[in-house]
Scaffold this active site. Structure first.
Site, PDB file in Angstrom:
ATOM      1  N   GLY A   1       0.816  -1.210   0.000  1.00  0.00           N
ATOM      2  CA  GLY A   1       0.000   0.000   0.000  1.00  0.00           C
ATOM      3  C   GLY A   1       0.848   1.258   0.000  1.00  0.00           C
TER       4      GLY A   1
ATOM      5  N   VAL B   1       2.907   4.781   1.314  1.00  0.00           N
ATOM      6  CA  VAL B   1       3.983   5.067   2.256  1.00  0.00           C
ATOM      7  C   VAL B   1       3.430   5.485   3.623  1.00  0.00           C
ATOM      8  CG1 VAL B   1       5.988   6.524   2.752  1.00  0.00           C
ATOM      9  CG2 VAL B   1       5.679   5.592   0.453  1.00  0.00           C
TER      10      VAL B   1
ATOM     11  N   GLY C   1       1.615   2.392   5.302  1.00  0.00           N
ATOM     12  CA  GLY C   1       2.566   1.328   5.597  1.00  0.00           C
ATOM     13  C   GLY C   1       3.533   1.720   6.699  1.00  0.00           C
TER      14      GLY C   1
ATOM     15  N   GLU D   1       5.401  -3.280   1.364  1.00  0.00           N
ATOM     16  CA  GLU D   1       5.777  -2.736   0.063  1.00  0.00           C
ATOM     17  C   GLU D   1       5.018  -1.419  -0.037  1.00  0.00           C
ATOM     18  OE1 GLU D   1       4.392  -4.933  -3.470  1.00  0.00           O
ATOM     19  OE2 GLU D   1       4.450  -2.899  -4.258  1.00  0.00           O
TER      20      GLU D   1
ATOM     21  N   CYS E   1       2.143  -0.655  -8.850  1.00  0.00           N
ATOM     22  CA  CYS E   1       3.265  -0.191  -8.023  1.00  0.00           C
ATOM     23  C   CYS E   1       4.553  -0.162  -8.841  1.00  0.00           C
ATOM     24  CB  CYS E   1       3.430  -1.048  -6.778  1.00  0.00           C
ATOM     25  SG  CYS E   1       3.076  -2.780  -7.034  1.00  0.00           S
TER      26      CYS E   1
END
Lengths: 510, 510
Positions: free
Chosen positions: B221, B223, B226, B245, B282
């Site tokens: 997901g 920044v 996460g 990630e 991503c």
């Protein structure tokens, strides 16, 4: 103002010599930058192996001087330190073997497959690259094997990572001598001497883990110190792996059958293990679960005789001695705790080994007794007498993570699959990174299959700090997709010029 | 009061159906406990492989219904979701292969050596055991392959770890259908249905990572999200591994030679890659370094044509659309930034793809331009025109960690070892977990050699979330010392009844 760093003799409490000054933030930065500059030169595996073998040789050449310094500032004794130096040299060479063999690169190659389902597959070739500069925090209790030239340093250099070591204040002179050995080995291998940095001082250690160019850290020490550094590593703008070995109780379970067969032998073995090195091993058996009743009594009697015969010893420093005396007193003062051989003051600068006993039924479910389930660094162990399998299980369920867990089994139960002994081993496996049968956890063999780590707080990660796989801590994988052979690292070319072990299209190859 | 969880159609912004209610702290606790209870049953590798193969089969059986639900709540389209389901089923079976082969156990056996130097060596046998219950945080952009039945779940189950998934709010109905598939597969394999848990709601996600019985977490997901969970995982009394990630710019470097040879092809390829799935991968190439001058101009012209021809698309949810529009505007408003094809509003609920250009000289050293070096989720890419190798290097030096980094090289420079292309690949290797030559980073092959991870913020650890080695995240090593054969796991017995690959006394065996 420069803060002096003194080497202190724990046998007298006297300062021996000023070795250095504490590193400023500027000194730390300079050491990390110098180390980072060495990264490209370390890419060559043959250079790394020369460095490691060279360091082992120079360590042996300088053995007498290094051992004398280490003994003077740690009181660990020349025989033990002679063994530790041999172990450290062996370890450096073992990592040279690992570097040369190349299996640690974990090469996996999948050739392109245009017919792959559900979709065509590109050519993918994966191996591992060094993370960058590694910070190593030296341990108090192993001035060589877990300090400047120790396993963290050796494995990091083997991985291709330059190192900056934070020296332990208990052995700054030894640290300086060993850093000099490593630097001479670096220069002899054609590397800059900044490949290995050394800094002294608490603040320097904190600055080190926060430095933007530090890529990972290895630590051996206490729970509070290690946790503070772990937290700092995790709180960085760019968090880094922190491989800390913090603390361990190393439970030992003696079954009724084992006690019946060899109570005396177990009692004597336990005394030898928990007093070894004045109880200053991270694998010291700190909690022993022995059966109640006659055979457990025999074990305690044997332990009493052996422990009473063990002489006093000098701990690594005065603070540890204070903490040990306080820790013993706090534990011995709990209701129901007996002291068949009282540990404590052993005369000026020394301590006496001893052990406590308590009934599992007393221990169960009472928070006040949590203290007995915490490591007490020094020559003390706690024998918990259990009356039933349920009492044993209740104590095991309360334990935190450990480096080791040991079972002493009877001859017959050791041959039975699926029985109570198997169940006990499964329980111990959940608690620890190394499970022993009929042995003692002190003494950690340097071997490929070794695992020196365990669930928190034993370790802050799933890694080991001893054995060949310790190198994994300092690497990260990279996959190359559809990359022309001329631009691939040699280990990833089809013809495999360096001859490293690989997994190619699913098949292990050597 | 129960908080309803709605499935929403992003094409209309309308609520489709109430799927569930948000999990309370008590619901989370119940799910984790149920999962923990399944741990012993998952110890059997054949059960795990049955579970994974069964889940793949049931997923395919229910494909039509699942794809319809996923399309209705993500707008990703039936063709793409059909491919994603096939990929997800393939991945489940690939992990069944991994479980059956047993190489992931990393077995190392060193027989006792009484003559070993410097000291005799005990018998040591090491392999890996599951960590415990794994928390999986589903991704918005892959309702199947990186969500309930995705790679984190498949690899955790393969490792022997029960799973509790935190559903993504963009596809709760799909999540519920997939959890049902997994649970039916669990029951068919003889496992409790609590082997796989599902919780909805932001607070439930926070409670999950803090639950004492959660042993590790996997996340895909943003920044901020996460990092918040990573911080919570690290701050626990017992910290746990958090494999997140988070975000990636996925830089692409086009050399002068490559642009001269095939500017048009590269421009068209880039347009296809950054607009794929409405730019919601991503691995979307978010920053393209193209040369200044004639050939770079040709590339931009080709990109302009191709991007202008790409139609509008619907993002996963309205919040993402708002963020995309704001992100585009903020970037486009920077001085010196041009918009050959403006990205932006594509009509109600939709967005138009586009790209920006900027000179590397403008970008250099100015913090205001940092925004161009941050991921903008959606169909936008930034083309940076460099005038020299030094300008190119200056931009690369400013980049954070990435999942991928790509080089487009000319035919001749791709055949030259040790030249500028090799230097470029070394730079890209430092930046990313996957390095591609002459390809596009979107499309992540499920293969043993895959590495889908990279330096922070691409990943919070050194692990991969795609490919066979993703299983390593959920395991820890244990070594058995001097343990009688009857009490050893079969994989560690000398006769190796399960036939797993092993390293015995230094030699790889199969």
């Amino acid at each position: 103002m420069a803060v002096p760093v003194w080497s202190v003799d724990p046998r007298t409490g006297k300062q021996r010599e000023q070795v250095a000054v504490e590193a400023t933030a500027g000194d730390v930065d300079a050491a990390v930058r110098a180390a980072a500059a060495a990264l490209p030169a370390l890419a060559d595996r043959s250079v790394r192996s020369r460095l490691l073998r060279g360091a082992a040789g120079l360590l042996e050449e300088d053995a007498e001087r290094i051992i004398a310094a280490a003994d003077a500032e740690t009181a660990l004794g020349v025989p033990r330190l002679t063994g530790e130096l041999a172990r450290t040299a062996y370890q450096l060479r073992a990592f040279a073997d690992v570097v040369e063999e190349g299996g640690f690169l974990d090469v996996i190659i999948d050739h392109a497959d245009p017919d792959a389902k559900p979709i065509p597959r590109p050519d993918l070739r994966r191996f591992k690259v060094p993370l960058g500069v590694v910070a190593v925090y030296a341990a108090s209790n192993f001035p060589l094997a877990f300090s400047v030239p120790g396993g963290d340093t050796a494995s990091a250099l083997a991985a291709g990572c330059p190192v900056v070591v934070k020296a332990h204040p208990d052995h700054p002179a030894t640290s300086a001598l060993c850093a000099d050995v490593l630097r001479r080995a670096a220069v002899a291998a054609g590397l800059p001497d900044g490949t290995i940095g050394l800094v002294h001082g608490f603040e320097a250690g904190v600055a080190l883990v926060k430095h933007p160019s530090i890529a990972a850290a290895g630590f051996t020490g206490s729970v509070p110190g290690g946790r503070a550094l772990f937290d700092a590593a995790a709180a960085r703008p760019r968090p880094i792996p922190f491989h800390g070995e913090l603390g361990s109780l190393n439970p030992v379970v003696v079954t009724e059958e084992a006690a019946a067969e060899r109570a005396e032998q177990i009692g004597a073995g336990l005394a030898g293990s928990f007093t070894l090195g004045v109880g200053q091993f991270c694998t010291k058996p700190g909690l022993v679960l022995a059966p109640g009743g006659e055979h457990g009594d025999r074990l305690v009697a044997a332990l009493t005789g052996a422990a009473a015969g063990a002489g006093p010893g000098v701990l690594l420093d005065a603070r540890m001695r204070d903490n040990f005396l306080k820790g013993v007193a706090a534990r011995a003062g709990l209701p129901g705790v007996a002291q068949p051989v009282p540990a404590g003051d052993g005369g000026e600068h020394a301590v006496r080994p001893g052990f406590l006993t308590v009934a599992a039924a007393d221990l169960a479910g009472q928070d006040a007794y949590d203290l007995l389930l915490e490591e007490c660094f020094g020559p003390l162990t706690v024998v918990v007498r259990y009356g039933s399998a349920a009492e044993l299980a209740a104590v095991l369920d309360r334990l935190p993570g450990n480096l080791t867990a040991t079972a002493h089994l009877g001859a017959e139960e050791a041959t039975r699959s699926g029985g109570e002994a198997a169940e006990l081993l499964a329980r111990l496996t959940a608690l620890a990174g190394r499970v022993l049968v009929n042995g003692w956890p002190t003494g950690v063999a340097v071997a490929p299959a070794q695992h020196h780590g365990g669930p928190y707080p034993a370790t802050t990660s799933t890694s080991t700090s001893v054995g060949g796989t310790a190198i994994e801590r300092w690497l990260r994988p990279v996959a190359y997709q559809d990359t022309p052979p001329a631009l691939l690292p040699p280990e990833l070319r089809d013809d495999n010029p360096p001859g490293v072990p690989r997994r190619v299209d699913g098949v292990l190859e050597r």
